[in-house]
Scaffold this motif. Sequence first.
Motif, PDB file in Angstrom:
ATOM      1  N   PHE A  94       7.949  12.365  50.969  1.00 35.70           N
ATOM      2  CA  PHE A  94       8.335  11.403  52.070  1.00 35.70           C
ATOM      3  C   PHE A  94       9.741  11.655  52.440  1.00 35.70           C
ATOM      4  O   PHE A  94       9.773  11.192  53.688  1.00 35.70           O
ATOM      5  N   PHE A 139      17.477   9.662  61.001  1.00 39.81           N
ATOM      6  CA  PHE A 139      16.963   9.450  59.813  1.00 39.81           C
ATOM      7  C   PHE A 139      15.686   8.637  60.189  1.00 39.81           C
ATOM      8  O   PHE A 139      15.673   7.462  60.636  1.00 39.81           O
ATOM      9  N   PHE A 140      14.415   9.086  59.505  1.00 40.49           N
ATOM     10  CA  PHE A 140      13.248   8.408  59.631  1.00 40.49           C
ATOM     11  C   PHE A 140      12.714   8.446  61.159  1.00 40.49           C
ATOM     12  O   PHE A 140      12.161   7.410  61.678  1.00 40.49           O
ATOM     13  N   GLY A 141      13.231   9.176  62.135  1.00 39.49           N
ATOM     14  CA  GLY A 141      12.828   9.055  63.614  1.00 39.49           C
ATOM     15  C   GLY A 141      11.289   9.532  63.579  1.00 39.49           C
ATOM     16  O   GLY A 141      10.859  10.652  62.817  1.00 39.49           O
ATOM     17  N   ASN A 142      10.572   8.945  64.369  1.00 39.79           N
ATOM     18  CA  ASN A 142       9.191   9.206  64.563  1.00 39.79           C
ATOM     19  C   ASN A 142       9.162  10.344  65.673  1.00 39.79           C
ATOM     20  O   ASN A 142       8.869  10.096  66.706  1.00 39.79           O
ATOM     21  N   ALA A 158       5.402  10.725  67.622  1.00 39.19           N
ATOM     22  CA  ALA A 158       4.736   9.541  68.287  1.00 39.19           C
ATOM     23  C   ALA A 158       4.774   9.819  69.769  1.00 39.19           C
ATOM     24  O   ALA A 158       5.665  10.457  70.236  1.00 39.19           O
ATOM     25  N   ASN A 159       3.470   9.954  70.379  1.00 44.14           N
ATOM     26  CA  ASN A 159       3.444   9.832  71.860  1.00 44.14           C
ATOM     27  C   ASN A 159       3.728  11.141  72.484  1.00 44.14           C
ATOM     28  O   ASN A 159       3.972  11.424  73.556  1.00 44.14           O
ATOM     29  N   PHE A 210      -1.824  13.238  65.451  1.00 41.17           N
ATOM     30  CA  PHE A 210      -1.268  11.925  65.420  1.00 41.17           C
ATOM     31  C   PHE A 210      -0.468  11.355  66.559  1.00 41.17           C
ATOM     32  O   PHE A 210       0.253  10.568  66.422  1.00 41.17           O
ATOM     33  N   GLY A 213       0.082   7.055  65.540  1.00 41.68           N
ATOM     34  CA  GLY A 213       0.995   6.774  64.616  1.00 41.68           C
ATOM     35  C   GLY A 213       2.191   7.879  64.295  1.00 41.68           C
ATOM     36  O   GLY A 213       3.078   7.306  63.747  1.00 41.68           O
ATOM     37  N   GLY A 214       2.223   8.989  64.841  1.00 43.58           N
ATOM     38  CA  GLY A 214       3.069   9.963  64.703  1.00 43.58           C
ATOM     39  C   GLY A 214       3.338  10.308  63.205  1.00 43.58           C
ATOM     40  O   GLY A 214       2.210  10.966  62.637  1.00 43.58           O
ATOM     41  N   VAL A 215       4.293  10.040  62.450  1.00 45.49           N
ATOM     42  CA  VAL A 215       4.521  10.598  61.204  1.00 45.49           C
ATOM     43  C   VAL A 215       3.937   9.681  59.953  1.00 45.49           C
ATOM     44  O   VAL A 215       4.276   9.805  59.035  1.00 45.49           O
ATOM     45  N   ILE A 216       3.732   8.221  60.734  1.00 43.97           N
ATOM     46  CA  ILE A 216       3.253   7.296  59.622  1.00 43.97           C
ATOM     47  C   ILE A 216       2.171   7.727  58.935  1.00 43.97           C
ATOM     48  O   ILE A 216       2.095   7.278  57.586  1.00 43.97           O
ATOM     49  N   MET A 237       3.794   9.811  56.007  1.00 50.29           N
ATOM     50  CA  MET A 237       4.310   9.065  55.224  1.00 50.29           C
ATOM     51  C   MET A 237       3.322   8.345  54.128  1.00 50.29           C
ATOM     52  O   MET A 237       3.622   8.141  52.867  1.00 50.29           O
TER      53      MET A 237
END
Lengths: 91, 151
Positions: B77, B89-92, B95-96, B101, B117-120, B123
Motif C-alpha cells: 500500500f 504522494f498518493f498520486g494516481n 488513471a486515464n 486500469f 480506476g488507476g492505482v485504486i 491499493m
Amino acid sequence: MIRSVKAASLIILLALLLLSMMTMRPFGVPADTSMDDYFISNSQQEISSNNVVTAVLFDYRGLDTLGEASILFAAATGVFLVFRRSLSGKR
Amino acid sequence: MSIIVKTMVCLIAVPVTVFGLYVVSHGHLTPGGGFPGGTVIATLVALMLVAFGKGAGGKLGGRGFLSSLESIGLFLFAFVAFLGMGSTFFGNFLANTGGIFGDPVAFGSNPGNVNTGGVIPFMNLAVGLEVFAALSLIILIMFTHSKEDTP
C-alpha cells in the motif's frame, strides 16, 4: 457544597447542549459544499473511478487510509505483545 | 462442534471467499473496497476456528504466514502510494493513461468498467490483504491462547 457544584455544572452543561441543539443547522444543509461538489463533479474524470467514496478514500485522502491501515497493523502487534508470554511457551 | 456446523462451514466457505474477493476487486465500481472485503474473508477464519477448534489455526498457515501477509499488504500500500511521487504522494499515475486500469470514465451514471480506476484496484488489493491478515491474526492468537477449545 460539592453536590451543589456538581448539580450546577450539570445544569450549565445541559443548558449549553440545549442551546447548541436550538441553533443546530437543519439536516442535509451544510455550511460549505465546495469540497463535496468538487468530488462529485470531478472524481470520475480525474480518478476514473465510478465509486466516489473509494476515490476520496484511496486517492484524495489516501494518507488517512494509510493511517487506518497502520492502526490495524499496530493493533495486531499489540495483540502479539499481550500474548507474548504464552506465545513463547513460558509461564 | 457437531458435524452439521462443520458441513455448513465447508459449504459456505467458497461463497464467502468469492464474495470477499468480489468486494475487494470491484472496490472502484461498487460499494466496498479493501476494508470491508478483507473483513468478509476474515470472518471465514473465525468460522473455521469456531467449527474446527484450535487445530484449524495451523492449517491456515499459522502466525508467521499471516504476519508476513499483513506486512506485505501494508508495504504494498505504501509502495504504490510512493510510486505516485511524480505528482504527489498518493498520486494516481495510472488513471486515464489507457494502460492497465487506465480506461477513461464518462461523467454521470454508466454501466461500469473493471479496467478503470488507476492505482485504486492495486491499493484495494493491498489493503484487503492487510485487513484480512491482521483481523485473522488477532482472532487466531486470541483463540489459540484461550483455555477453552470448541467441543
